[in-house]
Design a protein around this motif. Structure first.
Motif, PDB file in Angstrom:
ATOM      1  N   THR A   1       0.842  -1.189   0.000  1.00 59.06           N
ATOM      2  CA  THR A   1       0.000   0.000   0.000  1.00 59.06           C
ATOM      3  C   THR A   1       0.879   1.241   0.000  1.00 59.06           C
ATOM      4  OG1 THR A   1      -1.647  -1.198   1.294  1.00 59.06           O
ATOM      5  CG2 THR A   1      -1.851   1.196   1.218  1.00 59.06           C
ATOM      6  N   TYR A   2       0.498   2.188  -0.821  1.00 63.00           N
ATOM      7  CA  TYR A   2       1.199   3.461  -0.927  1.00 63.00           C
ATOM      8  C   TYR A   2       0.215   4.558  -0.505  1.00 63.00           C
ATOM      9  CZ  TYR A   2       4.079   0.381  -3.709  1.00 63.00           C
ATOM     10  OH  TYR A   2       4.845  -0.683  -4.129  1.00 63.00           O
ATOM     11  N   LEU A   3       0.520   5.245   0.588  1.00 60.92           N
ATOM     12  CA  LEU A   3      -0.313   6.326   1.105  1.00 60.92           C
ATOM     13  C   LEU A   3       0.422   7.653   0.961  1.00 60.92           C
ATOM     14  CD1 LEU A   3      -1.434   4.709   4.492  1.00 60.92           C
ATOM     15  CD2 LEU A   3      -2.872   5.085   2.480  1.00 60.92           C
ATOM     16  N   THR A   4      -0.321   8.706   0.620  1.00 64.32           N
ATOM     17  CA  THR A   4       0.315  10.017   0.554  1.00 64.32           C
ATOM     18  C   THR A   4       0.416  10.661   1.934  1.00 64.32           C
ATOM     19  OG1 THR A   4      -1.798  11.080   0.035  1.00 64.32           O
ATOM     20  CG2 THR A   4      -0.383  10.435  -1.838  1.00 64.32           C
ATOM     21  N   ASP A   5      -0.235  10.050   2.938  1.00 66.27           N
ATOM     22  CA  ASP A   5      -0.142  10.550   4.318  1.00 66.27           C
ATOM     23  C   ASP A   5      -0.221   9.367   5.276  1.00 66.27           C
ATOM     24  OD1 ASP A   5      -0.245  11.839   6.761  1.00 66.27           O
ATOM     25  OD2 ASP A   5      -2.119  12.906   6.337  1.00 66.27           O
ATOM     26  N   ILE A   6       0.896   8.961   5.840  1.00 65.39           N
ATOM     27  CA  ILE A   6       0.940   7.799   6.727  1.00 65.39           C
ATOM     28  C   ILE A   6       0.106   8.028   7.986  1.00 65.39           C
ATOM     29  CG2 ILE A   6       2.994   8.339   8.082  1.00 65.39           C
ATOM     30  CD1 ILE A   6       2.264   4.931   6.436  1.00 65.39           C
ATOM     31  N   SER A  24       2.453  -7.919   4.296  1.00 66.86           N
ATOM     32  CA  SER A  24       2.054  -6.552   3.974  1.00 66.86           C
ATOM     33  C   SER A  24       3.220  -5.584   4.117  1.00 66.86           C
ATOM     34  CB  SER A  24       0.930  -6.145   4.930  1.00 66.86           C
ATOM     35  OG  SER A  24       0.540  -4.818   4.728  1.00 66.86           O
ATOM     36  N   MET A  25       3.205  -4.575   3.267  1.00 66.00           N
ATOM     37  CA  MET A  25       4.114  -3.438   3.381  1.00 66.00           C
ATOM     38  C   MET A  25       3.296  -2.188   3.097  1.00 66.00           C
ATOM     39  SD  MET A  25       7.520  -4.809   1.430  1.00 66.00           S
ATOM     40  CE  MET A  25       8.528  -3.422   1.898  1.00 66.00           C
ATOM     41  N   THR A  26       3.524  -1.140   3.858  1.00 67.72           N
ATOM     42  CA  THR A  26       2.846   0.137   3.642  1.00 67.72           C
ATOM     43  C   THR A  26       3.907   1.224   3.592  1.00 67.72           C
ATOM     44  OG1 THR A  26       0.908  -0.656   4.837  1.00 67.72           O
ATOM     45  CG2 THR A  26       1.090   1.711   4.523  1.00 67.72           C
ATOM     46  N   PHE A  27       3.788   2.087   2.602  1.00 68.36           N
ATOM     47  CA  PHE A  27       4.767   3.144   2.378  1.00 68.36           C
ATOM     48  C   PHE A  27       4.071   4.493   2.340  1.00 68.36           C
ATOM     49  CE2 PHE A  27       5.954  -0.633   0.020  1.00 68.36           C
ATOM     50  CZ  PHE A  27       7.263  -0.843   0.383  1.00 68.36           C
ATOM     51  N   GLU A  28       4.743   5.522   2.818  1.00 66.77           N
ATOM     52  CA  GLU A  28       4.295   6.881   2.579  1.00 66.77           C
ATOM     53  C   GLU A  28       5.066   7.399   1.374  1.00 66.77           C
ATOM     54  OE1 GLU A  28       3.270  10.784   5.095  1.00 66.77           O
ATOM     55  OE2 GLU A  28       5.347  10.115   5.297  1.00 66.77           O
ATOM     56  N   VAL A  29       4.339   7.970   0.426  1.00 69.12           N
ATOM     57  CA  VAL A  29       4.950   8.522  -0.780  1.00 69.12           C
ATOM     58  C   VAL A  29       4.538   9.992  -0.916  1.00 69.12           C
ATOM     59  CG1 VAL A  29       5.056   6.301  -1.970  1.00 69.12           C
ATOM     60  CG2 VAL A  29       3.028   7.727  -2.232  1.00 69.12           C
ATOM     61  N   PRO A  86      -2.714  13.216  -9.350  1.00 71.94           N
ATOM     62  CA  PRO A  86      -2.549  14.156  -8.235  1.00 71.94           C
ATOM     63  C   PRO A  86      -3.610  14.018  -7.144  1.00 71.94           C
ATOM     64  CG  PRO A  86      -2.486  15.315 -10.345  1.00 71.94           C
ATOM     65  CD  PRO A  86      -2.804  13.882 -10.636  1.00 71.94           C
ATOM     66  N   GLU A  87      -4.823  13.601  -7.519  1.00 73.38           N
ATOM     67  CA  GLU A  87      -5.907  13.483  -6.547  1.00 73.38           C
ATOM     68  C   GLU A  87      -5.884  12.160  -5.776  1.00 73.38           C
ATOM     69  OE1 GLU A  87      -7.468  11.876 -10.490  1.00 73.38           O
ATOM     70  OE2 GLU A  87      -6.134  13.483  -9.872  1.00 73.38           O
ATOM     71  N   ALA A  88      -5.030  11.240  -6.185  1.00 78.23           N
ATOM     72  CA  ALA A  88      -4.967   9.917  -5.544  1.00 78.23           C
ATOM     73  C   ALA A  88      -4.291  10.016  -4.182  1.00 78.23           C
ATOM     74  CB  ALA A  88      -4.238   8.923  -6.434  1.00 78.23           C
ATOM     75  N   LEU A  89      -4.933   9.406  -3.188  1.00 76.95           N
ATOM     76  CA  LEU A  89      -4.404   9.383  -1.824  1.00 76.95           C
ATOM     77  C   LEU A  89      -3.840   8.021  -1.459  1.00 76.95           C
ATOM     78  CD1 LEU A  89      -7.421  11.235  -0.141  1.00 76.95           C
ATOM     79  CD2 LEU A  89      -5.221  12.217  -0.879  1.00 76.95           C
ATOM     80  N   VAL A  90      -4.217   6.978  -2.211  1.00 76.47           N
ATOM     81  CA  VAL A  90      -3.806   5.609  -1.904  1.00 76.47           C
ATOM     82  C   VAL A  90      -3.710   4.810  -3.200  1.00 76.47           C
ATOM     83  CG1 VAL A  90      -6.210   4.854  -1.489  1.00 76.47           C
ATOM     84  CG2 VAL A  90      -4.309   3.570  -0.466  1.00 76.47           C
ATOM     85  N   GLU A  91      -2.741   3.903  -3.243  1.00 73.99           N
ATOM     86  CA  GLU A  91      -2.616   2.939  -4.333  1.00 73.99           C
ATOM     87  C   GLU A  91      -2.312   1.591  -3.683  1.00 73.99           C
ATOM     88  OE1 GLU A  91      -0.302   2.223  -8.579  1.00 73.99           O
ATOM     89  OE2 GLU A  91      -0.152   4.152  -7.563  1.00 73.99           O
ATOM     90  N   ILE A  92      -2.998   0.535  -4.163  1.00 73.69           N
ATOM     91  CA  ILE A  92      -2.894  -0.778  -3.547  1.00 73.69           C
ATOM     92  C   ILE A  92      -2.503  -1.809  -4.600  1.00 73.69           C
ATOM     93  CG2 ILE A  92      -4.122  -2.547  -2.221  1.00 73.69           C
ATOM     94  CD1 ILE A  92      -6.143  -0.241  -1.480  1.00 73.69           C
TER      95      ILE A  92
END
Length: 129
Positions: A76-81, A102-107, A113-119
């Motif tokens: 999971t890639y989050l723009t705000d952890i 599982s792995m979760t990253f802050e990017v 630009p409007e995306a907050l999460v990518e899975i």
């Protein structure tokens, strides 16, 4: 081993023509691993985007004879952890059994630009699936 790349018509189509949504790696015994491209979704909130991404993931898995119970790895890639708990509460609606690896990253940002999460998902399918 046989590798098939596709974007099943029964699932929401990719946002770009430059990638396939699923790589299916079929082994000689008929079992397969499914590698899903990162999924994003529209929505005003992180919860809406997370739910939409998981709904697309579920549709992609179904098109290949799998379910969320077959998920073995999630990235999971989050723009705000700091929003991890909000994301996690929606994730638990879809992944109800033993949690996958599982792995979760802050990017700093995602490709939209409007995306907050990518899975991104990997699933294992038994022979016949």
């Amino acid at each position: 081993m046989e590798i098939t790349l596709d974007s099943p018509a029964s699932a929401p189509q990719p946002l770009s023509p430059y990638y396939s949504q699923v790589a299916r790696v079929r082994h000689a015994d008929g079992s397969a691993l499914l590698y899903l491209s990162g999924q994003i979704a529209e929505g005003a909130t992180l919860a809406e985007q997370t739910r939409g991404a998981f709904e697309t993931i579920a549709a992609l898995l179904k098109a290949h004879g799998a379910t969320m119970a077959d998920v073995i790895n999630i990235r999971t890639y989050l723009t705000d952890i700091a929003a991890l708990e909000e994301y996690g509460s929606v994730r638990r609606e879809f992944l109800t059994g033993t949690p996958p690896t599982s792995m979760t990253f802050e990017v700093s940002r995602l490709f939209r630009p409007e995306a907050l999460v990518e899975i991104e998902i990997v699933a294992a399918v038994a022979s016949g699936g």
